[in-house]
Design a protein around this motif. Sequence first.
Motif, PDB file in Angstrom:
ATOM      1  N   GLU A 147       9.771  43.489 -28.665  1.00 23.04           N
ATOM      2  CA  GLU A 147      10.583  43.131 -29.836  1.00 23.04           C
ATOM      3  C   GLU A 147      11.835  42.341 -29.450  1.00 23.04           C
ATOM      4  O   GLU A 147      12.785  42.260 -30.229  1.00 23.04           O
ATOM      5  CB  GLU A 147      10.970  44.395 -30.618  1.00 23.04           C
ATOM      6  N   TRP A 148      11.846  41.774 -28.236  1.00 21.90           N
ATOM      7  CA  TRP A 148      13.049  41.090 -27.740  1.00 21.90           C
ATOM      8  C   TRP A 148      13.600  40.063 -28.728  1.00 21.90           C
ATOM      9  O   TRP A 148      14.795  40.054 -29.040  1.00 21.90           O
ATOM     10  CB  TRP A 148      12.740  40.415 -26.402  1.00 21.90           C
ATOM     11  N   GLU A 149      12.740  39.189 -29.234  1.00 20.02           N
ATOM     12  CA  GLU A 149      13.227  38.146 -30.139  1.00 20.02           C
ATOM     13  C   GLU A 149      13.734  38.742 -31.449  1.00 20.02           C
ATOM     14  O   GLU A 149      14.695  38.257 -32.031  1.00 20.02           O
ATOM     15  CB  GLU A 149      12.140  37.094 -30.398  1.00 20.02           C
ATOM     16  N   GLN A 150      13.087  39.823 -31.896  1.00 20.99           N
ATOM     17  CA  GLN A 150      13.581  40.502 -33.104  1.00 20.99           C
ATOM     18  C   GLN A 150      14.963  41.111 -32.861  1.00 20.99           C
ATOM     19  O   GLN A 150      15.817  41.092 -33.733  1.00 20.99           O
ATOM     20  CB  GLN A 150      12.622  41.629 -33.496  1.00 20.99           C
ATOM     21  N   LEU A 151      15.152  41.641 -31.641  1.00 22.92           N
ATOM     22  CA  LEU A 151      16.461  42.220 -31.322  1.00 22.92           C
ATOM     23  C   LEU A 151      17.544  41.149 -31.344  1.00 22.92           C
ATOM     24  O   LEU A 151      18.653  41.366 -31.836  1.00 22.92           O
ATOM     25  CB  LEU A 151      16.426  42.898 -29.936  1.00 22.92           C
ATOM     26  N   ARG A 152      17.207  39.968 -30.818  1.00 19.35           N
ATOM     27  CA  ARG A 152      18.186  38.865 -30.840  1.00 19.35           C
ATOM     28  C   ARG A 152      18.509  38.473 -32.281  1.00 19.35           C
ATOM     29  O   ARG A 152      19.664  38.232 -32.623  1.00 19.35           O
ATOM     30  CB  ARG A 152      17.636  37.654 -30.082  1.00 19.35           C
ATOM     31  N   ASP A 195      24.088  50.384 -34.660  1.00 20.26           N
ATOM     32  CA  ASP A 195      24.000  48.996 -34.194  1.00 20.26           C
ATOM     33  C   ASP A 195      24.075  48.922 -32.673  1.00 20.26           C
ATOM     34  O   ASP A 195      23.589  47.973 -32.050  1.00 20.26           O
ATOM     35  CB  ASP A 195      25.127  48.151 -34.805  1.00 20.26           C
ATOM     36  N   LEU A 196      24.696  49.931 -32.079  1.00 17.47           N
ATOM     37  CA  LEU A 196      24.778  49.970 -30.620  1.00 17.47           C
ATOM     38  C   LEU A 196      23.390  50.000 -29.993  1.00 17.47           C
ATOM     39  O   LEU A 196      23.193  49.513 -28.878  1.00 17.47           O
ATOM     40  CB  LEU A 196      25.569  51.201 -30.165  1.00 17.47           C
ATOM     41  N   GLY A 197      22.433  50.588 -30.695  1.00 20.41           N
ATOM     42  CA  GLY A 197      21.063  50.629 -30.183  1.00 20.41           C
ATOM     43  C   GLY A 197      20.576  49.220 -29.896  1.00 20.41           C
ATOM     44  O   GLY A 197      19.978  48.949 -28.846  1.00 20.41           O
ATOM     45  N   VAL A 198      20.854  48.307 -30.801  1.00 18.88           N
ATOM     46  CA  VAL A 198      20.452  46.911 -30.620  1.00 18.88           C
ATOM     47  C   VAL A 198      21.247  46.262 -29.483  1.00 18.88           C
ATOM     48  O   VAL A 198      20.693  45.648 -28.572  1.00 18.88           O
ATOM     49  CB  VAL A 198      20.675  46.116 -31.934  1.00 18.88           C
ATOM     50  N   PHE A 199      22.568  46.446 -29.511  1.00 21.58           N
ATOM     51  CA  PHE A 199      23.413  45.710 -28.575  1.00 21.58           C
ATOM     52  C   PHE A 199      23.333  46.234 -27.153  1.00 21.58           C
ATOM     53  O   PHE A 199      23.360  45.467 -26.200  1.00 21.58           O
ATOM     54  CB  PHE A 199      24.860  45.685 -29.092  1.00 21.58           C
ATOM     55  N   LEU A 200      23.201  47.560 -26.986  1.00 22.08           N
ATOM     56  CA  LEU A 200      23.085  48.074 -25.625  1.00 22.08           C
ATOM     57  C   LEU A 200      21.719  47.750 -25.025  1.00 22.08           C
ATOM     58  O   LEU A 200      21.572  47.672 -23.812  1.00 22.08           O
ATOM     59  CB  LEU A 200      23.349  49.583 -25.582  1.00 22.08           C
ATOM     60  N   ARG A 201      20.738  47.530 -25.867  1.00 18.00           N
ATOM     61  CA  ARG A 201      19.435  47.117 -25.333  1.00 18.00           C
ATOM     62  C   ARG A 201      19.503  45.672 -24.846  1.00 18.00           C
ATOM     63  O   ARG A 201      18.786  45.287 -23.927  1.00 18.00           O
ATOM     64  CB  ARG A 201      18.331  47.257 -26.405  1.00 18.00           C
ATOM     65  N   ILE A 232      29.043  38.353 -26.943  1.00 16.41           N
ATOM     66  CA  ILE A 232      29.260  39.689 -26.377  1.00 16.41           C
ATOM     67  C   ILE A 232      29.536  39.629 -24.871  1.00 16.41           C
ATOM     68  O   ILE A 232      29.463  40.636 -24.175  1.00 16.41           O
ATOM     69  CB  ILE A 232      28.085  40.648 -26.678  1.00 16.41           C
ATOM     70  N   ARG A 233      29.828  38.437 -24.367  1.00 14.34           N
ATOM     71  CA  ARG A 233      30.280  38.256 -22.977  1.00 14.34           C
ATOM     72  C   ARG A 233      29.270  38.780 -21.940  1.00 14.34           C
ATOM     73  O   ARG A 233      29.645  39.471 -21.002  1.00 14.34           O
ATOM     74  CB  ARG A 233      31.633  38.961 -22.761  1.00 14.34           C
ATOM     75  N   CYS A 234      28.011  38.423 -22.164  1.00 19.71           N
ATOM     76  CA  CYS A 234      26.999  38.891 -21.213  1.00 19.71           C
ATOM     77  C   CYS A 234      26.898  37.959 -20.013  1.00 19.71           C
ATOM     78  O   CYS A 234      26.394  38.349 -18.959  1.00 19.71           O
ATOM     79  CB  CYS A 234      25.645  39.002 -21.901  1.00 19.71           C
ATOM     80  N   GLY A 235      27.311  36.724 -20.167  1.00 17.57           N
ATOM     81  CA  GLY A 235      27.280  35.775 -19.046  1.00 17.57           C
ATOM     82  C   GLY A 235      25.949  35.058 -18.872  1.00 17.57           C
ATOM     83  O   GLY A 235      25.811  34.225 -17.965  1.00 17.57           O
ATOM     84  N   ALA A 236      24.962  35.359 -19.711  1.00 20.91           N
ATOM     85  CA  ALA A 236      23.635  34.747 -19.520  1.00 20.91           C
ATOM     86  C   ALA A 236      23.692  33.222 -19.617  1.00 20.91           C
ATOM     87  O   ALA A 236      22.991  32.523 -18.889  1.00 20.91           O
ATOM     88  CB  ALA A 236      22.653  35.290 -20.563  1.00 20.91           C
ATOM     89  N   CYS A 237      24.552  32.713 -20.506  1.00 17.00           N
ATOM     90  CA  CYS A 237      24.607  31.254 -20.659  1.00 17.00           C
ATOM     91  C   CYS A 237      25.166  30.588 -19.409  1.00 17.00           C
ATOM     92  O   CYS A 237      24.852  29.435 -19.123  1.00 17.00           O
ATOM     93  CB  CYS A 237      25.411  30.869 -21.902  1.00 17.00           C
ATOM     94  N   MET A 238      25.994  31.320 -18.660  1.00 23.07           N
ATOM     95  CA  MET A 238      26.503  30.763 -17.401  1.00 23.07           C
ATOM     96  C   MET A 238      25.414  30.723 -16.345  1.00 23.07           C
ATOM     97  O   MET A 238      25.237  29.733 -15.638  1.00 23.07           O
ATOM     98  CB  MET A 238      27.654  31.624 -16.885  1.00 23.07           C
ATOM     99  N   ASN A 239      24.703  31.856 -16.244  1.00 21.02           N
ATOM    100  CA  ASN A 239      23.677  31.954 -15.201  1.00 21.02           C
ATOM    101  C   ASN A 239      22.595  30.895 -15.360  1.00 21.02           C
ATOM    102  O   ASN A 239      21.999  30.455 -14.380  1.00 21.02           O
ATOM    103  CB  ASN A 239      23.020  33.339 -15.230  1.00 21.02           C
ATOM    104  N   THR A 240      22.347  30.503 -16.584  1.00 22.21           N
ATOM    105  CA  THR A 240      21.255  29.561 -16.808  1.00 22.21           C
ATOM    106  C   THR A 240      21.731  28.110 -16.800  1.00 22.21           C
ATOM    107  O   THR A 240      20.934  27.198 -16.629  1.00 22.21           O
ATOM    108  CB  THR A 240      20.533  29.889 -18.137  1.00 22.21           C
ATOM    109  N   CYS A 241      23.022  27.894 -16.935  1.00 23.91           N
ATOM    110  CA  CYS A 241      23.525  26.520 -17.117  1.00 23.91           C
ATOM    111  C   CYS A 241      23.463  25.708 -15.825  1.00 23.91           C
ATOM    112  O   CYS A 241      24.060  26.078 -14.814  1.00 23.91           O
ATOM    113  CB  CYS A 241      24.966  26.561 -17.617  1.00 23.91           C
ATOM    114  N   PRO A 242      22.746  24.579 -15.833  1.00 26.42           N
ATOM    115  CA  PRO A 242      22.639  23.763 -14.616  1.00 26.42           C
ATOM    116  C   PRO A 242      23.998  23.239 -14.149  1.00 26.42           C
ATOM    117  O   PRO A 242      24.210  23.072 -12.944  1.00 26.42           O
ATOM    118  CB  PRO A 242      21.716  22.617 -15.026  1.00 26.42           C
TER     119      PRO A 242
END
Lengths: 452, 186
Positions: free
Chosen positions: A40-45, A244-250, A302-312
């Motif tokens: 359900e990853w995309e649904q969670l997003r 809502d934490l259920g969604v965000f902590l996942r 939410i400051r996860c940093g994923a956009c940094m890790n992926t950015c060329p």
Amino acid sequence: MTHPENAAEFLKDAQKSKWHDETLWFVRDKRDKVSKGIPEWEQLRDLASGIKDNVLANLADYLEEFERNAKKNGIIIHWAADSEEHNRLVLEILQQQNCTAVVKSKSILTEECHLNPYLEKQGIEVVDTDLGERIVQFLNQPPSHIVLPAIHLKKREISELFHEKLHTEKGNEDPVYLTQAARVHLREKFFAAKVAITGVNFGIAETGEFVVCTNEGNADMGVHLAQVHIACMGIEKILPRRKDLGVFLRLLARSATGQPITNYNSHFSSPSPGKEIHIILVDNGRTAQLARDKFRSSLKCIRCGACMNTCPIYRRSGGFSYNSTVPGPIGSILSPGLDLKKHSSLPFASTLCGSCTDVCPVKINIHEQLYEWRQEVTKTHGDFAKGLSMKLANGIFKSPLAYKISGSLMRNALKSLPNSLIYHPLNVWGKNRNLPDPPKESFQQWYQKNRS
Amino acid sequence: MSSREKILSAIRSLTLEAKTLPDIPNFSSPGNLVERFTQSITDNKGEVMTKSEFEAWFSAAGFSKVISLSAQFSELATLPLPEDPHDLESLEVAIIDGQFGVAENGAIWLEDTQLGLRALPFATEHLVIVLDRNLLENTMHQGYEKIATADSGFGLFLAGPSKTADIEQSLVIGAQGAKSLRVVLF
Ligand code: SF4
């Protein structure tokens, strides 16, 4: 210095920048793998994005609800319009407690407010207790990544630093040994501090509680030993309901480092008997960003940093090249909102490949907002736009390595970029003129292959 | 005007499009809960063990500073719970009960009632959580459903020992908090 100039600087150490690039890609890859395990990853997003949209549309009501419930639980609430007020409020609490040494756990907001230099000027010792943050603090540097603060450093450098600061054995580069030395040092600080400062990952309107996530346990070590806990919270950190934490902590830790959850996820709703919890709710440009239709959704971050890790560009240019508290793609849309002139080169630190948008757990359209900021830079600062364009180009062409990278990025990006971007007058990657079809090989690649 | 009024009125002055708050489906995934929970804790660098495995480890190690708040292992305590958390500085083992666990990530819910002192699971060198295998939930969604809106004072999802990878991304267990986590599943 503009972003390309700083990037050229970072690329001088070719070996280290290659390591940086590959390591962040590895983290990105872990995120991909772990997210694929959740059907359900995309649904969670979608849910996370929808919940945050609802928060931003009703922010004043939620903030009042949060305040009301937190107060009911015995938490003391303060409001700060800007960084100066935030810092002053922290100082006042410390002075009330006669506190001259404070422990702090990772809080990007206090970085944003430049709390440390402010307190140090008042004679207060501030100890950052996240290992990575302590390392960069020893070096008088800001974090170069919001989740991996010392990712720009190699263990040899950390070993030398710890030898100097913590008297570890010279030349011992073993991460276990070095971490153990930091543990002893930091635990001493925890047991001595009267006041502990933390950031906030989520504040829940329904219950008035707030949640802090760490892997090291440093936030909790600090606050449970201290008499007073100060939690510094941006007003956009609200979630409506506890569930809502259920969604965000996942989503959070999986997006950040590819782990299923952070090891410590603490929910603070009231102080221990005899102790105090203060929350400082900080605006510092957030309501201004909320007013900007095109950029509002950047507040969902939410400051996860994923956009940094992926950015060329981030991976190859390092966090410091952005010269902004939050670096990377999201920083490049947040910081221009705070100071467009200072950060005018950041919206150009992107190939607009859209990878950031693809990984963002709250579905911020990051690359589209980068494009929008480019328009704003041209519109608002027409006078310096031309000079900026030259400077951007200069920064790139001065460094052969940066040129190589941007060139190969351009060739790949070209296939998918709309014309309006390529021909944008400020698009340094497009160099302000019509571009031919992207060549399959650069001149350099061609030369390498054909010279012998 | 106070900053509070300034911030709230700045927000209220905007006319923002209404956005409905979505409902959250009750996602869960198939599979044996005990197996998945055990795998999750192992991945988080903790260890799941039986009572007898735990007892064997405990007696072999010969600890002298032990606090036990778990009724099942009260006889292992060598120290009472202190009043001041600073007295936990050299604590070797803390044994506490967990309320429930979450299979998808190994997170165990703890509240003030289980912790005694909030600093306990962090300050101790080794942490042992005693958990009933019938109290496992599928995902975080069921976890939060279980907590509902009960006021816990302080509550915590704990999923492993203190860890860091801040030095060149090498994983090191035992950063500032507990150096190990053992979950006794009965
Ligand atoms: S913008 Fe999205 S991906 Fe980037 S840090 Fe924020 S939440 Fe994570």
